[in-house]
Design a protein around this motif. Sequence first.
Motif, short mmCIF file in Angstrom:
data_model
loop_
_atom_site.label_atom_id
_atom_site.label_comp_id
_atom_site.label_asym_id
_atom_site.label_seq_id
_atom_site.Cartn_x
_atom_site.Cartn_y
_atom_site.Cartn_z
N VAL A 46 4.85 -7.02 13.11
CA VAL A 46 5.00 -8.60 12.88
C VAL A 46 4.06 -9.45 12.99
N THR A 47 3.77 -9.82 11.80
CA THR A 47 2.07 -10.62 11.78
C THR A 47 2.23 -11.95 11.83
N LEU A 48 3.50 -12.41 11.45
CA LEU A 48 3.61 -13.85 11.65
C LEU A 48 4.27 -14.42 12.74
N LEU A 49 4.78 -13.40 13.82
CA LEU A 49 5.30 -13.83 15.07
C LEU A 49 4.38 -14.75 16.07
N PRO A 50 3.23 -14.40 16.12
CA PRO A 50 2.31 -15.18 16.86
C PRO A 50 2.19 -16.70 16.71
N GLY A 51 2.23 -16.76 15.07
CA GLY A 51 2.27 -18.10 14.66
C GLY A 51 3.46 -18.94 15.04
N SER A 52 4.77 -18.38 14.89
CA SER A 52 5.88 -19.18 15.23
C SER A 52 5.74 -19.01 16.66
N GLY A 53 5.42 -18.16 17.61
CA GLY A 53 5.36 -18.35 19.08
C GLY A 53 4.31 -19.49 19.50
N LEU A 54 3.45 -19.51 18.51
CA LEU A 54 2.44 -20.91 18.94
C LEU A 54 3.10 -22.14 18.56
N ILE A 55 3.94 -22.19 17.61
CA ILE A 55 4.65 -23.50 17.42
C ILE A 55 5.62 -23.57 18.54
N LEU A 56 6.39 -22.64 18.91
CA LEU A 56 7.40 -22.86 20.00
C LEU A 56 6.55 -23.29 21.26
N ALA A 57 5.65 -22.68 21.60
CA ALA A 57 4.90 -23.06 22.81
C ALA A 57 4.42 -24.63 22.81
N GLY A 58 3.86 -24.75 21.52
CA GLY A 58 3.32 -26.18 21.38
C GLY A 58 4.47 -27.45 21.46
N LEU A 59 5.81 -26.94 21.04
CA LEU A 59 6.90 -27.98 21.21
C LEU A 59 7.42 -28.06 22.40
N LEU A 60 7.40 -26.80 23.23
CA LEU A 60 7.75 -27.08 24.74
C LEU A 60 6.67 -27.64 25.61
N ALA A 61 5.38 -27.32 25.14
CA ALA A 61 4.34 -28.23 25.97
C ALA A 61 4.39 -29.56 25.62
N GLY A 62 4.37 -29.92 24.35
CA GLY A 62 4.68 -31.53 24.26
C GLY A 62 5.82 -32.15 24.61
#
Length: 103
Positions: free
Chosen positions: A72-88
């Motif tokens: 799944v090549t786009l999974l790291p991108g969605s994980g980065l968005i979710l991690a950024g939302l949580l960190a923010g």
Amino acid sequence: MAAIRCRQATTEKVTAKRSPRSFGCTASPQQKSRTRGKTITATSTALAVAYVLFVVVLTILGVDIRELVGPVTLLPGSGLILAGLLAGFLTDYFQPTDSLGLR
């Protein structure tokens, strides 16, 4: 010193002659400032978009990125968005900004 005068001007009942600007205030207290959480979220989203564009360009060029990130090549991108939302969110939750924009 100007920050104390600005805070004093916004907490006191201010007449027309003594506006907050006369105390050296440049921003009104109604303006919302950009918080650290918003900055973190925007940065992570920009990095995720850049990752997706990088994957698309590599696919067009014929480079197989699935060896590095898995099937799944786009999974790291969605994980980065979710991690950024949580960190923010956590950044704003545990360190809220001052209501006047002063620290």
